[in-house]
Motif scaffolding. Structure first.
Motif, PDB file in Angstrom:
ATOM      1  N   ASN A   1      -9.948   8.433   5.488  1.00 55.31           N
ATOM      2  CA  ASN A   1      -9.094   7.356   4.959  1.00 55.31           C
ATOM      3  C   ASN A   1      -9.772   5.991   4.912  1.00 55.31           C
ATOM      4  O   ASN A   1      -9.112   4.953   4.994  1.00 55.31           O
ATOM      5  CB  ASN A   1      -7.802   7.242   5.775  1.00 55.31           C
ATOM      6  CG  ASN A   1      -6.767   8.259   5.340  1.00 55.31           C
ATOM      7  OD1 ASN A   1      -6.744   8.671   4.179  1.00 55.31           O
ATOM      8  ND2 ASN A   1      -5.925   8.676   6.263  1.00 55.31           N
TER       9      ASN A   1
ATOM     10  N   TRP B   1      -4.065  -3.068  -3.436  1.00 55.92           N
ATOM     11  CA  TRP B   1      -3.313  -3.030  -2.180  1.00 55.92           C
ATOM     12  C   TRP B   1      -3.903  -4.022  -1.168  1.00 55.92           C
ATOM     13  O   TRP B   1      -3.333  -4.269  -0.134  1.00 55.92           O
ATOM     14  CB  TRP B   1      -3.290  -1.625  -1.587  1.00 55.92           C
ATOM     15  CG  TRP B   1      -4.639  -1.050  -1.278  1.00 55.92           C
ATOM     16  CD1 TRP B   1      -5.320  -1.137  -0.097  1.00 55.92           C
ATOM     17  CD2 TRP B   1      -5.465  -0.294  -2.164  1.00 55.92           C
ATOM     18  NE1 TRP B   1      -6.532  -0.494  -0.198  1.00 55.92           N
ATOM     19  CE2 TRP B   1      -6.641   0.050  -1.446  1.00 55.92           C
ATOM     20  CE3 TRP B   1      -5.327   0.146  -3.488  1.00 55.92           C
ATOM     21  CZ2 TRP B   1      -7.678   0.791  -2.023  1.00 55.92           C
ATOM     22  CZ3 TRP B   1      -6.353   0.883  -4.056  1.00 55.92           C
ATOM     23  CH2 TRP B   1      -7.513   1.189  -3.327  1.00 55.92           C
ATOM     24  N   ARG B   2      -5.066  -4.586  -1.519  1.00 58.45           N
ATOM     25  CA  ARG B   2      -5.690  -5.685  -0.784  1.00 58.45           C
ATOM     26  C   ARG B   2      -6.147  -6.722  -1.789  1.00 58.45           C
ATOM     27  O   ARG B   2      -6.333  -6.410  -2.972  1.00 58.45           O
ATOM     28  CB  ARG B   2      -6.922  -5.204   0.005  1.00 58.45           C
ATOM     29  CG  ARG B   2      -6.671  -4.321   1.201  1.00 58.45           C
ATOM     30  CD  ARG B   2      -8.002  -3.845   1.813  1.00 58.45           C
ATOM     31  NE  ARG B   2      -8.875  -4.980   2.134  1.00 58.45           N
ATOM     32  CZ  ARG B   2      -8.912  -5.574   3.334  1.00 58.45           C
ATOM     33  NH1 ARG B   2      -8.135  -5.149   4.313  1.00 58.45           N
ATOM     34  NH2 ARG B   2      -9.735  -6.581   3.555  1.00 58.45           N
TER      35      ARG B   2
ATOM     36  N   TRP C   1     -10.859   4.558   2.407  1.00 56.76           N
ATOM     37  CA  TRP C   1     -10.479   3.860   1.170  1.00 56.76           C
ATOM     38  C   TRP C   1      -9.492   2.737   1.435  1.00 56.76           C
ATOM     39  O   TRP C   1      -9.464   1.748   0.707  1.00 56.76           O
ATOM     40  CB  TRP C   1      -9.864   4.851   0.164  1.00 56.76           C
ATOM     41  CG  TRP C   1      -8.546   5.431   0.599  1.00 56.76           C
ATOM     42  CD1 TRP C   1      -8.357   6.557   1.337  1.00 56.76           C
ATOM     43  CD2 TRP C   1      -7.236   4.894   0.351  1.00 56.76           C
ATOM     44  NE1 TRP C   1      -7.016   6.773   1.564  1.00 56.76           N
ATOM     45  CE2 TRP C   1      -6.301   5.767   0.964  1.00 56.76           C
ATOM     46  CE3 TRP C   1      -6.758   3.777  -0.327  1.00 56.76           C
ATOM     47  CZ2 TRP C   1      -4.930   5.538   0.914  1.00 56.76           C
ATOM     48  CZ3 TRP C   1      -5.387   3.555  -0.380  1.00 56.76           C
ATOM     49  CH2 TRP C   1      -4.495   4.424   0.240  1.00 56.76           C
ATOM     50  N   ARG C   2      -8.679   2.857   2.469  1.00 55.88           N
ATOM     51  CA  ARG C   2      -7.630   1.878   2.727  1.00 55.88           C
ATOM     52  C   ARG C   2      -8.182   0.486   3.002  1.00 55.88           C
ATOM     53  O   ARG C   2      -7.516  -0.507   2.714  1.00 55.88           O
ATOM     54  CB  ARG C   2      -6.768   2.340   3.902  1.00 55.88           C
ATOM     55  CG  ARG C   2      -6.030   3.650   3.655  1.00 55.88           C
ATOM     56  CD  ARG C   2      -5.361   4.167   4.917  1.00 55.88           C
ATOM     57  NE  ARG C   2      -4.222   3.316   5.260  1.00 55.88           N
ATOM     58  CZ  ARG C   2      -2.975   3.549   4.890  1.00 55.88           C
ATOM     59  NH1 ARG C   2      -2.682   4.614   4.152  1.00 55.88           N
ATOM     60  NH2 ARG C   2      -1.999   2.741   5.249  1.00 55.88           N
ATOM     61  N   TRP C   3      -9.405   0.416   3.558  1.00 59.02           N
ATOM     62  CA  TRP C   3      -9.980  -0.890   3.868  1.00 59.02           C
ATOM     63  C   TRP C   3     -11.315  -1.146   3.178  1.00 59.02           C
ATOM     64  O   TRP C   3     -11.684  -2.305   2.968  1.00 59.02           O
ATOM     65  CB  TRP C   3     -10.141  -1.052   5.391  1.00 59.02           C
ATOM     66  CG  TRP C   3     -10.942   0.019   6.064  1.00 59.02           C
ATOM     67  CD1 TRP C   3     -10.475   1.200   6.571  1.00 59.02           C
ATOM     68  CD2 TRP C   3     -12.355   0.033   6.292  1.00 59.02           C
ATOM     69  NE1 TRP C   3     -11.507   1.936   7.110  1.00 59.02           N
ATOM     70  CE2 TRP C   3     -12.667   1.236   6.959  1.00 59.02           C
ATOM     71  CE3 TRP C   3     -13.383  -0.868   6.015  1.00 59.02           C
ATOM     72  CZ2 TRP C   3     -13.975   1.579   7.336  1.00 59.02           C
ATOM     73  CZ3 TRP C   3     -14.676  -0.547   6.390  1.00 59.02           C
ATOM     74  CH2 TRP C   3     -14.967   0.673   7.047  1.00 59.02           C
TER      75      TRP C   3
ATOM     76  N   THR D   1     -13.548   9.338  -0.538  1.00 56.76           N
ATOM     77  CA  THR D   1     -13.183   8.807   0.767  1.00 56.76           C
ATOM     78  C   THR D   1     -13.350   9.867   1.843  1.00 56.76           C
ATOM     79  O   THR D   1     -13.330  11.067   1.561  1.00 56.76           O
ATOM     80  CB  THR D   1     -11.728   8.297   0.761  1.00 56.76           C
ATOM     81  OG1 THR D   1     -11.411   7.710   2.033  1.00 56.76           O
ATOM     82  CG2 THR D   1     -10.745   9.417   0.468  1.00 56.76           C
TER      83      THR D   1
ATOM     84  N   HIS E   1     -10.187  -1.949  -2.599  1.00 58.12           N
ATOM     85  CA  HIS E   1      -9.011  -2.824  -2.684  1.00 58.12           C
ATOM     86  C   HIS E   1      -8.179  -2.615  -3.938  1.00 58.12           C
ATOM     87  O   HIS E   1      -7.106  -3.182  -4.066  1.00 58.12           O
ATOM     88  CB  HIS E   1      -9.420  -4.291  -2.566  1.00 58.12           C
ATOM     89  CG  HIS E   1     -10.275  -4.799  -3.709  1.00 58.12           C
ATOM     90  ND1 HIS E   1     -11.448  -4.217  -4.101  1.00 58.12           N
ATOM     91  CD2 HIS E   1     -10.111  -5.872  -4.534  1.00 58.12           C
ATOM     92  CE1 HIS E   1     -11.974  -4.890  -5.113  1.00 58.12           C
ATOM     93  NE2 HIS E   1     -11.183  -5.886  -5.400  1.00 58.12           N
TER      94      HIS E   1
ATOM     95  N   ILE F   1       0.822  -1.218   0.000  1.00 57.85           N
ATOM     96  CA  ILE F   1       0.000   0.000   0.000  1.00 57.85           C
ATOM     97  C   ILE F   1       0.853   1.264   0.000  1.00 57.85           C
ATOM     98  O   ILE F   1       0.485   2.279  -0.601  1.00 57.85           O
ATOM     99  CB  ILE F   1      -0.989  -0.014   1.193  1.00 57.85           C
ATOM    100  CG1 ILE F   1      -2.010   1.115   1.031  1.00 57.85           C
ATOM    101  CG2 ILE F   1      -0.259   0.056   2.530  1.00 57.85           C
ATOM    102  CD1 ILE F   1      -3.183   1.032   2.006  1.00 57.85           C
ATOM    103  N   GLU F   2       2.030   1.199   0.622  1.00 60.07           N
ATOM    104  CA  GLU F   2       2.884   2.396   0.687  1.00 60.07           C
ATOM    105  C   GLU F   2       3.524   2.736  -0.656  1.00 60.07           C
ATOM    106  O   GLU F   2       4.127   3.798  -0.815  1.00 60.07           O
ATOM    107  CB  GLU F   2       3.969   2.234   1.763  1.00 60.07           C
ATOM    108  CG  GLU F   2       4.965   1.129   1.506  1.00 60.07           C
ATOM    109  CD  GLU F   2       4.540  -0.210   2.076  1.00 60.07           C
ATOM    110  OE1 GLU F   2       5.391  -1.115   2.171  1.00 60.07           O
ATOM    111  OE2 GLU F   2       3.344  -0.353   2.445  1.00 60.07           O
TER     112      GLU F   2
END
Length: 393
Positions: free
Chosen positions: A166, A190-191, A168-170, A163, A173, A140-141
């Protein structure tokens, strides 16, 4: 346990496709080909081969049938689609190698989830599976760096995720990039799956990765057990609405799978019943052999119930990727997705509703430093939107 499924409502055209695709079914098809082909709507048969993305394999399988029973245009169509797909997979292979090399040179570790590497790994021939894009998993980074590199190659970002705080991070994907000239499509993940939900970290997947034999420059895909877990979760999330995903499971079950390791992965991520669903569907619909080591996945009666629920998607040629999805299909799919979840997953899912959504920011715009207020305000904003929607309707 009797895992026999009720498939009487599956269209006869799809039943013919299933008979052709079944493992070790050559003699049965030849013996019963006249009854199998009786009253077949061959135009609908063609539509089903496109919908289920199985025309590359059917191009060879249909040759089990006598030419007098099948219109010539069906053979011609399947052969044309097979050749067209082969060129598409070669194009994807070249782009996959180019992107892999570029990302590697910029210290971005990449794992290809599907596409040509999956076709080569499962079928031994990239022409026997279809793919319309490349799915690439990265840490993800590294998302910002990856986007910078793709934009430099001429790609354009296709979807901009809305979003708040944040999420969007979970909640999401992947993000999609399309090249306007070549029409090449990349999905940068990233997922493995949209959240909320527990899944292996990138570092875990990287440690267990496999190296593809398809290209001269190193290209990596998921290790066998991680691949099984990923394909099962992906297929289940889409209701197994495309037969291609189930054929992938059949092909993977033929490989050297460490079933104990795989079962432990399913237990870790709370979905052995979903693994059981996939195995039952592959066994009942494609004659896939079940070895003794797989049977722990089948002890939960939920697996059979979920497998039977998935037959709905084959009875109705459901397409979840084209909007608008019919309301009755959408409602059924929501219920089915919820039934796939474990108790812990259902708890996470329900809790996620209390996290602010982008719609909350649309309903009541607040300065970014005050976004934390959306947590207590969310129930009120949700009721406001529902009330207003009813009033408008």
């Amino acid at each position: 346990m009797d895992n026999t499924l009720n498939v009487v409502r599956i269209p006869k055209e799809l039943r013919l496709i299933l008979e052709l695709m079944k493992e070790g079914n050559h003699q049965y098809v030849q013996k019963h080909q006249e009854s199998l082909c009786r009253d077949i709507d061959w135009n609908f048969f063609i539509k089903l081969t496109i919908h289920h993305r199985v025309y590359p394999l059917l191009n060879f399988k249909i040759k089990m049938l006598d030419e007098s029973l099948v219109p010539a245009y069906v053979f011609q169509f399947l052969n044309h689609q097979y050749k067209k797909n082969t060129f598409q997979m070669l194009r994807l292979s070249a782009e996959m190698e180019r992107v892999s090399k570029l990302f590697s040179e910029q210290n971005i570790r990449t794992v290809f989830l599907k596409g040509p590497v999956l076709a080569q790994d499962l079928y031994g021939d990239l022409s026997l599976r279809t793919s319309s894009d490349l799915d690439i998993l990265i840490p993800i980074e590294k998302l910002e760096k990856a986007e910078e590199l793709l934009l430099a190659l001429g790609y354009e970002k296709d979807d901009y995720i809305e979003t708040v705080l944040n999420d969007w991070r979970w909640r999401h994907h992947h993000v999609t990039y399309i090249h306007p000239r070549t029409k090449m499509k990349l999905e940068i993940h990233w997922r493995l799956h949209p959240g909320p939900g527990k899944e292996p970290s990138f570092n875990e997947l990287w440690e267990r990765k496999s190296k593809s034999e398809l290209t001269s420059y190193p290209v990596y895909l998921l290790g066998t057990e991680d691949l099984f877990l990923f394909l099962v979760s992906h297929g289940a999330r889409h209701g197994w609405s495309r037969l291609r995903w189930l054929v992938d499971i059949r092909q993977l079950m033929r490989q050297r799978v460490d079933w104990i390791k795989l079962y432990n992965l399913f237990k870790t991520y709370h979905n052995p019943h979903v693994g059981g669903q996939a195995v039952i569907l592959a066994s009942q619909l494609l004659n896939t052999q079940i070895v003794e080591e797989i049977k722990p996945l089948l002890v939960d009666k939920r697996s059979k119930e979920l497998a039977q629920e998935a037959i709905f998607y084959l009875e109705n040629m459901v397409n979840l990727h084209t909007d608008p999805v019919p309301e009755e299909v959408s409602e059924y799919h929501k219920r089915h997705l919820f039934s796939l979840m474990s108790v812990e997953q259902k708890l996470f899912f329900i809790m996620s509703f209390f996290h602010p959504y982008p719609e909350d920011a649309d309903t009541l715009p607040l300065p970014k430093k005050l976004h934390f207020l959306y947590f207590p305000l969310r129930p009120l904003l949700w009721v406001w939107r529902k009330t207003r929607k009813r009033a408008l309707s």
